[in-house]
Design a protein around this motif. Structure first.
Motif, PDB file in Angstrom:
ATOM      1  N   ALA A 118       0.775  -1.272  -0.017  1.00 30.02           N
ATOM      2  CA  ALA A 118      -0.063  -0.034   0.042  1.00 30.02           C
ATOM      3  C   ALA A 118       0.851   1.222  -0.032  1.00 30.02           C
ATOM      4  N   MET A 119       2.054   1.251   0.708  1.00 27.19           N
ATOM      5  CA  MET A 119       2.782   2.481   0.676  1.00 27.19           C
ATOM      6  C   MET A 119       3.733   2.667  -0.468  1.00 27.19           C
ATOM      7  N   GLY A 120       3.969   1.594  -1.418  1.00 23.38           N
ATOM      8  CA  GLY A 120       4.829   1.478  -2.373  1.00 23.38           C
ATOM      9  C   GLY A 120       6.345   1.146  -2.044  1.00 23.38           C
ATOM     10  N   MET A 121       6.441   0.720  -0.728  1.00 23.40           N
ATOM     11  CA  MET A 121       7.737   0.347  -0.447  1.00 23.40           C
ATOM     12  C   MET A 121       8.381  -0.897  -0.914  1.00 23.40           C
ATOM     13  N   TYR A 122       7.619  -1.956  -1.015  1.00 21.53           N
ATOM     14  CA  TYR A 122       7.793  -3.170  -1.154  1.00 21.53           C
ATOM     15  C   TYR A 122       7.079  -3.616  -2.503  1.00 21.53           C
ATOM     16  N   ASN A 123       7.608  -4.496  -3.265  1.00 19.10           N
ATOM     17  CA  ASN A 123       7.125  -5.066  -4.724  1.00 19.10           C
ATOM     18  C   ASN A 123       7.544  -6.337  -4.828  1.00 19.10           C
ATOM     19  N   PHE A 124       6.806  -7.240  -5.795  1.00 22.65           N
ATOM     20  CA  PHE A 124       7.334  -8.364  -6.334  1.00 22.65           C
ATOM     21  C   PHE A 124       6.952  -8.403  -8.052  1.00 22.65           C
ATOM     22  N   SER A 125       7.462  -9.272  -8.445  1.00 30.56           N
ATOM     23  CA  SER A 125       7.246  -9.442  -9.956  1.00 30.56           C
ATOM     24  C   SER A 125       7.086 -10.786 -10.278  1.00 30.56           C
TER      25      SER A 125
END
Length: 129
Positions: A118-125
């Protein structure tokens, strides 16, 4: 005369520290392949842990196969529990401990699928090849 033991001690400490740095094992965790993709019947299962970010951050999976994106939490109280997968129209706050399955049709199991907290700090692909 008192300076000689001090100089020798400093040199010895420098050699020990230098040796530890030069010969110490580096962590290979970033180079290790994570086996987080499996098949259950006709569906491809991709498991991603959500806690302090997402692990693994990058997954390679087979394209064109009906897929379940399985998000697993275990005492997750950070922003990685609030996940969004925009291409699927998925947005949810996950339970602190549990499993959430997201269906990905074979038509959408193409290209790269991205998820973000939600904060855009963590991601995955997930790269579908």
């Amino acid at each position: 005369m008192k300076k000689l033991p001090i100089v020798a001690s400093v040199l010895l400490a420098a050699l020990i520290i230098g040796g530890a740095i030069a010969f110490g094992g580096k962590s290979t965790s970033s180079n290790q392949m994570v086996q987080n993709v499996s098949m259950e019947g006709e569906k491809q299962i991709i498991e991603i842990d959500a806690k302090g970010g997402y692990s693994p951050k990058l997954t390679t999976a087979k394209a064109g196969v009906p897929t379940i994106l399985r998000l697993k939490t275990n005492g997750t109280y950070d922003c990685s529990s609030a996940v969004s997968v925009p291409a699927l129209g998925f947005q949810k706050t996950l339970e602190a401990t549990g499993v959430t399955d997201i269906e990905v049709s074979s038509q959408l199991a193409q290209g790269t699928l991205e998820g973000v907290c939600a904060m855009g700090m963590y991601n995955f692909s997930v790269k579908f090849l």
